[in-house]
Design a protein around this motif. Structure first.
Motif, short mmCIF file in Angstrom:
data_model
loop_
_atom_site.label_atom_id
_atom_site.label_comp_id
_atom_site.label_asym_id
_atom_site.label_seq_id
_atom_site.Cartn_x
_atom_site.Cartn_y
_atom_site.Cartn_z
N THR A 1 1.35 47.90 114.40
CA THR A 1 2.30 49.02 114.39
C THR A 1 2.17 49.78 113.08
OG1 THR A 1 3.80 47.73 115.75
CG2 THR A 1 4.75 49.62 114.60
N ALA B 1 5.77 43.98 106.30
CA ALA B 1 4.88 45.14 106.51
C ALA B 1 4.06 45.38 105.25
CB ALA B 1 5.71 46.38 106.83
N ARG C 1 2.52 44.94 110.87
CA ARG C 1 3.08 46.28 110.63
C ARG C 1 2.57 46.86 109.33
NH1 ARG C 1 9.00 44.54 111.82
NH2 ARG C 1 9.25 45.13 114.01
#
Ligand code: 13P
Ligand code: SF4
Length: 375
Positions: free
Chosen positions: A287, A230, A266
């Motif tokens: 996300t 992420a 992410r």
């Protein structure tokens, strides 16, 4: 000498409202039918009043959608200022906080500037009263005064430059290269970040944003371990330990830009959660996870949402337009003086950046990606 500010935001402050009162005044969510009717009314009123809606990314998603759909803009504070100044509409409705409305009025004194709630303020603005700030400036006459946009018109009127988070780094780097020493106010985290990146000699006012101040580096690090791969997006009003973990540090528009452009699935986002609406629209399929605002034992004061931004709602926006309520007034003499540092910033932006983008541009292309400083 370092200026120290300690402000209790939980109570009403001067003529405006503190955090508790702001939350108490956040409009109740309308029912789906009420919402539809209010949106219809606002569309008609914008036309009737020949007005344009200028919104910040932290306000309610439906206000953002209305701004986009009616030809207004959703943007960071630099582009809100520029959009309002350049738009032909005689009435600007600013959905954001007071300094944004004041900046619009300073740049367009002949336009009518309305806001859903005039008491929607900002902890940075509240924490930098003009008298104390002027005394601080008077004590350091050898320094160039650079203030963040999140200040009152009177504080801007005392400054040499105004900057926003999207361009503060470049402007201070330029001043530093010309040998100027800086007096910076009010956000200590943004000031410290710029100081570190540029090496400039900066004297910092010790204000902070009560939303971003709540992000926690240790908890963010733990969260990152849960989501390997992420990318971490951080607004520079956040504390140093949070900025240190960032893949991208930037203004709200720059963070959305990064969400579109970076090749990751992410993202952990350390800024007001209102921004997630636009991030999800601009980067579908990715996300977005909110950065932690508190450790296990701490209390969550802000929950990553600005109480003053939350005061903007559909009903008070419609009322402001219907009745011409909540008009921003800036003393013309102060406005004239405050315009100087704002114009300097806008001229600098025009000279140094190809263009500054609004949300409407973000989904269209991801080519320009200037001014994003990886920590
Ligand atoms: P931006 O200029 O990045 O939108 O920031 C304004 C603000 O108030 C952030 O808290
Ligand atoms: Fe001010 Fe922070 Fe709210 Fe932005 S998020 S308007 S800096 S209090």
């Amino acid at each position: 000498m370092e200026a120290i500010r300690s402000v209790e935001y939980d109570r009403p402050i001067g003529l405006t409202c503190g955090v508790g009162e702001a939350w108490a005044r956040v409009p109740q969510a309308p029912s789906p039918e009420e919402r539809r009717a209010l949106k219809e009314r606002i569309r008609a009123l914008l036309q009737r009043e020949k007005a344009v809606l200028v919104a910040h990314y932290y306000v309610d998603a439906e206000l953002q959608e209305l701004a986009d759909e009616t030809g207004g803009c959703v943007a960071d504070s630099l582009e809100m200022a520029r959009f309002g100044r350049d738009h032909a509409a005689r009435t600007l409705v600013v959905a954001g906080v007071r300094f944004m409305g004041e900046t619009a009025k300073i740049l367009s004194p002949d336009k009518r500037v309305l806001m859903p709630d005039l008491d929607a303020t900002c902890s940075l603005d509240l924490g930098c009263p003009v008298d104390e700030f002027s005394a601080f400036c008077d004590a350091h006459p050898d320094r160039t005064v650079v203030v963040y946009a999140n200040t009152s018109a009177a504080v801007k009127a005392r400054a040499d430059w105004m900057v926003t988070s999207s361009i503060g780094l470049e402007i201070v780097a330029d001043l530093h290269a010309r040998g100027e020493k800086i007096l910076w106010a009010p956000d200590r985290h943004l000031g410290g970040y710029i100081q570190k990146k540029t090496g400039a000699d900066m004297l910092l006012w010790q204000g902070s944003c009560l939303v971003h101040d709540e992000f926690k580096g240790i908890e963010l690090d733990l969260l990152r371990n849960e989501y390997p791969g992420a990318k971490i997006l951080v607004h520079p009003e956040s504390p140093e330990g949070v900025v240190a973990l960032a893949d991208v540090v930037g203004s709200t528009t720059q963070l959305i830009d990064a969400a579109v452009k970076l090749d990751a699935k992410r993202f952990i986002v350390a800024t007001d959660l209102g921004i997630l609406h636009k991030m999800r629209l601009a980067a579908p399929g990715k996300t977005f996870i909110e950065a932690p605002t508190a450790g296990n034992s701490a209390t969550c004061k802000s929950c990553a949402h600005c109480p003053w931004m939350a005061m903007n709602g559909l009903a008070n926006l419609a009322d402001a337009l219907e009745r011409g309520h909540n008009e921003i007034h800036v003393d013309p003499a102060i406005g004239l003086r405050a315009r100087v540092p704002i114009d300097r910033m806008l001229d600098f932006a025009a000279r140094h950046k190809k263009r500054v983008r609004t949300s409407g541009d973000l989904a269209k292309d991801a080519t320009l990606f200037t001014n994003v400083g990886a920590a």
